[in-house]
Design a protein around this motif. Structure first.
Motif, short mmCIF file in Angstrom:
data_model
loop_
_atom_site.label_atom_id
_atom_site.label_comp_id
_atom_site.label_asym_id
_atom_site.label_seq_id
_atom_site.Cartn_x
_atom_site.Cartn_y
_atom_site.Cartn_z
N GLN A 27 31.39 -39.96 8.29
CA GLN A 27 30.03 -38.88 8.36
C GLN A 27 30.72 -38.08 9.56
O GLN A 27 30.71 -38.38 10.71
N ALA A 28 31.00 -36.73 9.20
CA ALA A 28 31.32 -35.57 10.38
C ALA A 28 30.20 -35.63 11.14
O ALA A 28 30.19 -35.45 12.27
N VAL A 29 28.88 -35.17 10.36
CA VAL A 29 27.66 -35.08 11.21
C VAL A 29 26.62 -35.81 10.51
O VAL A 29 26.66 -35.78 9.14
N SER A 30 25.55 -36.40 11.14
CA SER A 30 24.41 -37.01 10.60
C SER A 30 23.34 -37.03 11.41
O SER A 30 23.59 -37.20 12.54
N ASP A 31 22.08 -37.13 10.69
CA ASP A 31 20.95 -37.04 11.27
C ASP A 31 20.60 -36.13 12.53
O ASP A 31 20.17 -36.59 13.65
N PHE A 32 21.03 -34.70 12.53
CA PHE A 32 21.02 -33.94 13.48
C PHE A 32 19.96 -33.02 13.54
O PHE A 32 19.69 -32.33 12.51
N ASN A 33 19.12 -33.21 14.62
CA ASN A 33 17.95 -32.09 14.70
C ASN A 33 17.87 -31.67 16.02
O ASN A 33 18.40 -32.19 17.20
N LEU A 34 17.70 -30.39 15.98
CA LEU A 34 17.82 -29.58 17.39
C LEU A 34 16.98 -28.23 17.02
O LEU A 34 17.12 -27.55 16.13
N SER A 35 16.24 -27.85 18.12
CA SER A 35 15.50 -26.42 18.12
C SER A 35 15.95 -25.67 19.27
O SER A 35 16.14 -26.25 20.40
N VAL A 36 16.59 -24.48 18.89
CA VAL A 36 17.18 -23.56 20.12
C VAL A 36 15.88 -22.47 20.19
O VAL A 36 15.87 -21.60 19.29
N PRO A 37 15.25 -22.26 21.34
CA PRO A 37 14.39 -21.24 21.46
C PRO A 37 15.30 -19.89 21.52
O PRO A 37 16.29 -19.78 22.00
N GLU A 38 14.29 -18.65 21.24
CA GLU A 38 14.91 -17.34 21.47
C GLU A 38 15.68 -17.18 22.69
O GLU A 38 14.89 -17.50 23.98
N GLY A 39 16.70 -16.65 23.02
CA GLY A 39 17.26 -16.28 24.25
C GLY A 39 17.90 -17.37 25.16
O GLY A 39 18.49 -17.35 26.23
N GLU A 40 17.92 -18.59 24.40
CA GLU A 40 18.71 -19.62 25.09
C GLU A 40 20.07 -19.87 24.78
O GLU A 40 20.82 -19.30 24.03
N PHE A 41 20.79 -20.10 26.18
CA PHE A 41 22.27 -20.41 25.89
C PHE A 41 22.57 -22.03 25.86
O PHE A 41 22.48 -22.62 26.75
N LEU A 42 22.82 -22.38 24.51
CA LEU A 42 23.02 -23.59 24.50
C LEU A 42 24.34 -24.15 24.26
O LEU A 42 24.80 -23.57 23.32
N VAL A 43 24.84 -25.30 24.84
CA VAL A 43 26.15 -25.56 24.64
C VAL A 43 26.35 -26.88 23.82
O VAL A 43 25.66 -28.04 24.54
N LEU A 44 27.18 -27.07 22.79
CA LEU A 44 27.48 -28.28 22.22
C LEU A 44 28.48 -29.00 22.89
O LEU A 44 29.78 -28.13 22.78
N ILE A 45 28.65 -30.14 23.38
CA ILE A 45 29.54 -30.72 24.16
C ILE A 45 30.13 -32.03 23.57
O ILE A 45 29.08 -32.70 22.87
N GLY A 46 31.24 -32.63 23.49
CA GLY A 46 31.46 -33.88 23.04
C GLY A 46 33.09 -33.82 22.85
O GLY A 46 33.75 -32.81 23.13
N PRO A 47 33.53 -35.22 22.66
CA PRO A 47 35.03 -35.27 22.52
C PRO A 47 35.56 -34.78 21.42
O PRO A 47 34.60 -34.53 20.28
N SER A 48 36.85 -34.76 21.01
CA SER A 48 37.28 -34.24 19.70
C SER A 48 36.73 -35.08 18.60
O SER A 48 36.69 -36.34 18.77
N GLY A 49 36.48 -34.71 17.46
CA GLY A 49 36.03 -35.10 16.57
C GLY A 49 34.61 -35.66 16.41
O GLY A 49 34.16 -36.57 15.51
N SER A 50 33.84 -35.32 17.24
CA SER A 50 32.50 -35.73 17.57
C SER A 50 31.43 -34.76 16.57
O SER A 50 30.52 -35.11 16.66
N GLY A 51 32.16 -33.74 15.96
CA GLY A 51 31.38 -33.11 14.99
C GLY A 51 30.55 -31.75 15.51
O GLY A 51 30.00 -31.06 14.75
N LYS A 52 31.11 -31.35 16.71
CA LYS A 52 30.22 -30.18 17.43
C LYS A 52 30.88 -28.76 16.57
O LYS A 52 29.91 -28.05 16.27
N THR A 53 32.18 -28.70 16.34
CA THR A 53 32.56 -27.56 15.48
C THR A 53 31.91 -27.33 14.06
O THR A 53 31.49 -26.42 13.82
N THR A 54 32.00 -28.75 13.56
CA THR A 54 31.51 -28.78 12.20
C THR A 54 29.81 -28.05 12.26
O THR A 54 29.48 -27.56 11.38
N THR A 55 29.20 -28.70 13.09
CA THR A 55 27.83 -28.32 13.33
C THR A 55 27.62 -26.79 13.55
O THR A 55 26.78 -26.13 12.91
N LEU A 56 28.54 -26.37 14.39
CA LEU A 56 28.38 -24.79 14.72
C LEU A 56 28.63 -23.88 13.39
O LEU A 56 28.02 -23.09 12.98
#
Lengths: 264, 517
Positions: A27-56
């Motif tokens: 599973q590249a990404v699973s059970d992912f829940n996130l809210s980003v308010p307007e104007g926020e700068f949110l950084v997705l971080i994790g090691p290689s293969g953690s699914g961050k680019t897939t999510t983006l």
């Protein structure tokens, strides 16, 4: 880095998002829940293969999710036309992704052209954007990407992403290929432009120092799951587990080690 | 030699013009077909892999064979459309050549399109999608522009190939620079051969150079250079086409005189052309046709008249093996051709160009060989023939009549047969009775006591369109029965000899003065 609180409702809302790549079995990404308010700068971080680019990439449907929902300004992106969706979201690729056969000005004008803007309007916009990313129009507008330095290329990529005035900006390890000095100056520009335009920005990185310096909030991922979301201070004061502790302590440890070595 | 050079220059506008029209058409068609196919092939492996394999296989078919294969194919297609729509297509000349050359042009273009599209940086394709391009926009705004240099390189390769292979379209009735080469090879006129090769090479290099300039213009984004190269290509095409267009119109409605691929045929076609011209017809010649292609072309109206030989038609067209005698054969042939093909035989020109077998005099005397019957005692002798003889009914008849089936066979370009027998490369060679070189080399003609070989009277045949054209017939009729074997041998020798060689046109003029009008 305090962000303005004038629009508290979530601009991007991700619910139960999941993705498995065909044939990989995991599973590249699973059970992912996130809210980003307007104007926020949110950084997705994790090691290689953690699914961050897939999510983006699922946010502008460069990757199609298997399940879940993504809402931008209340609209489910999975129900909108993916081509129109991508034109309304800015995206900066890992190594700029500029079109090598187009000049700087032509690259920046791509999305406005796709949207059918008239030429005077596009020319004005290209002028504004080059100014915003601090590239002198006379010197750069007619150059080809090959004739630019890495930092200049990333600035052009940023200008291209912002050309059609998108409310959302996605950045996939945008400074990965840059030397440390350039990296810092481009990062500062990105943060400044985010602020000035009131963008809602998602950035993927594996560099915690960068994340701590730039983010309003940081989302930590591992093995396709979201481990913890919070401001840098929240992550530092109450890490969810040992992995987050390790991650967040890393820059400080390195700084200490450096200081000791230089003072010795 | 000066005569040859002058003649070569005189023919250049026509040959070059037709060569350019054919090559450029085939290339344009090749590009138009290969680009979409290449794009589809790059998108889908399941389509692309078999497609590329098929095109590669086509590439391995020798050019001459591929061109020749399209003739019967189109002939069959023409019969079909004739039945279905009452319209026939021209199976000879431009169309089969165009189709075959288009197939040849496809491989390098197709392969480069696929390679170029496959080799694009996935990050760039992702970016094209990411900025909001539809697949179609991505193809036209990003993928094709980036693939362009490699695609252009493929087109350059195709250009050089096609311009070269176009010379092979001569035997299926399409005039090209190959006419110099085929005619030159037949009559051992090396000036012609060289002239054809140099002209084709110069054309290929010029087009290649212009495409290279266009390519660098594209790569360096120099619009001026691109426009200059485009204008250059247009200039070459226009220059080649100008004389063609200027004299094609009247010629198109005029008479087409056919000739097979040897000296006697070139001379006789020129002779007929000059007689028709004197009678006020507008005439063009189509030379170097394959033997049966010429006959089919006459029936189909692609040519209007040519000379064929009674024994050839008897065996190949009527499929007969019996020997009714010389005059009876002519009469029966005339009736059958009229009935089955609407072709009019004006009669025999007066000489025979028969298949004979000949040996060097000293060799024949040493072995005491006088007739074909004597050969059976020498099964170790080598026999040389032209490209058709051993598959013709005449050889089967001779071989079975005299028991020659076991002789070692070698095949030569007709004009090299004399070299072969004189050098001892072959002991016996097939030859033609009207060839002036038999007497010149003092060869012994082997007797045919069992009359296994049929007569080969030179017959003047007129196609269906002019079978009832009194003016046309009146212009050619004086030639019937007036060309003696000696006159034809002398004429052939003028074209075939090594020294003081003359062109078929000059020789035809020489004959014209010696014949009744």
């Amino acid at each position: 880095m305090a962000h303005s609180k004038k629009a508290p409702g979530p601009l991007i809302e991700i619910l139960e998002l999941s993705k498995a790549y065909a044939g990989s079995g995991t599973q590249a990404v699973s059970d992912f829940n996130l809210s980003v308010p307007e104007g926020e700068f949110l950084v997705l971080i994790g090691p290689s293969g953690s699914g961050k680019t897939t999510t983006l990439n699922m946010v502008n449907r460069l990757v199609e999710p298997d399940g879940g929902e993504i809402r931008i300004q209340g609209r489910n992106v999975l129900e909108s036309d993916p081509v129109m969706l991508r034109r309304s979201i800015g995206y900066v690729f890992q190594e700029a992704g500029l079109f090598p056969h187009m000049t700087v000005a032509e690259n920046i004008a791509v999305t406005p052209n796709l949207l059918g803007w008239d030429q005077p309007r596009i020319r004005t916009r290209v002028h504004q954007l080059l100014d915003m990313v601090q590239l002198e129009e006379g010197a750069f507008a007619n150059r080809l990407p090959l004739e630019l330095s890495g930092g200049q290329r990333q600035r052009v990529a940023l200008a291209r992403a912002l050309a059609a005035r998108p409310p959302v900006l996605l950045l996939d390890e945008p400074f990965g290929a840059l030397d440390p000095v350039t990296r810092e100056s481009v990062a500062a520009d990105v943060r400044r432009i985010h602020q000035r335009l009131g963008l809602t920005t998602l950035m993927v990185t594996h560099d915690m120092t960068e994340a701590l310096l730039m983010a309003d909030r940081i989302a930590v991922m591992r093995d396709g799951r979201l481990i913890q979301v919070g401001t840098p201070r929240e992550l530092a004061s109450s890490p969810a587990d040992e992995f987050v502790t390790q991650l967040i302590e890393n820059p400080r440890r390195r700084a200490h080690a450096l200081a000791e070595m230089l003072n010795a | 030699m000066n005569d040859s050079v002058r003649e070569a220059w005189r023919l250049l506008p026509d040959y070059l013009g037709q060569h350019v029209i054919l090559s450029v058409s085939a290339l344009l068609l090749g590009v138009a077909v290969s680009l979409p196919l290449g794009i589809a092939a790059a998108r889908s492996r399941r389509f692309g892999t078999p497609l590329l394999a098929a095109v590669s296989v086509i590439q391995t078919i020798p050019g001459l064979a591929l061109l020749a294969l399209f003739y019967p194919l189109l002939l069959a297609l023409s019969a079909l459309t004739q039945d279905l729509f009452g319209v026939s297509i021209r199976a000879l000349g431009f169309l089969p050549a165009l189709l075959a050359l288009t197939l040849y042009a496809m491989l390098p273009i197709l392969r480069n399109v696929v390679t170029a599209l496959d080799g694009l940086d996935p990050a760039i394709l992702m970016a094209a999608k990411g900025v909001g391009m539809t697949p179609r926009q991505s193809l036209f705004k990003v993928e094709l522009p980036l693939a362009a240099p490699l695609v252009l390189a493929g087109i350059r390769t195709a250009t050089v190939w096609v311009v070269g292979i176009t010379t092979l379209s001569t035997p299926i009735g399409q005039t090209s620079l190959g006419n110099y080469i085929f005619t030159g090879l037949q009559i051992e006129n090396w000036v012609f051969v060289l002239f054809g090769c140099v002209a084709a090479a110069a054309l290929a290099l010029t087009l290649d150079l212009l495409l290279a300039v266009a390519g660098s213009g594209l790569a360096m984004r120099l619009r001026g250079r691109l426009i200059a190269a485009g204008l250059g290509v247009i200039a070459v095409i226009a220059a080649a086409l100008a004389p063609e267009l200027a004299h094609q119109r009247p010629a198109h409605q005029g008479i087409v005189i056919g000739a097979k691929n040897f000296g006697e045929q070139y001379i006789l076609s020129q002779l007929m052309a000059s007689r028709l011209h004197q009678a006020g017809f507008s005439v063009v010649e189509k030379s170097d046709l394959g033997s049966t292609i010429a006959f089919r072309a006459l029936g189909a109206g692609d040519i209007d008249a040519y000379v064929d030989y009674s024994g050839t038609l008897w065996g190949n067209i009527l499929g007969r093996t019996d020997m009714p005698g010389r005059q009876a054969m002519l009469d029966q042939l005339a009736a059958a051709l009229q009935k089955d093909h609407g072709i009019l035989s004006l009669g025999s020109l007066g000489f025979e160009n028969a298949y004979i077998f000949a040996m060097r005099k000293e060799r024949a005397e040493a072995l005491h060989i006088k007739s074909l019957a004597d050969l059976a005692a020498h099964p170790d002798l080598r026999i040389g023939g032209d490209f058709e003889i051993f598959s013709r009914p005449e050889w089967r008849a001779v071989a079975s009549a005299y028991g020659l089936g076991a002789m070692k066979r070698r095949q030569y370009q007709p004009d090299f047969l004399y070299r072969a027998v004189m050098s001892g490369d072959a002991d016996v060679v097939s030859a033609f009775s009207s060839d002036g070189r038999i007497a010149r080399y003092d060869l012994v003609i082997l007797e045919d006591p069992k009359s296994a070989l049929p007569p080969y009277d030179a017959m003047l045949l007129v196609g269906p369109a002019h079978a009832h054209d009194a003016k046309f017939i009146a212009a050619l009729k004086p030639l019937i029965g007036s060309i003696s074997l000696t006159l034809m041998q002398q004429a052939n020798l003028r074209v075939d000899r090594d020294q003081d060689k003359q062109t078929p046109a000059t020789t035809a003029a020489w004959m014209d003065q010696r014949l009744p009008h």
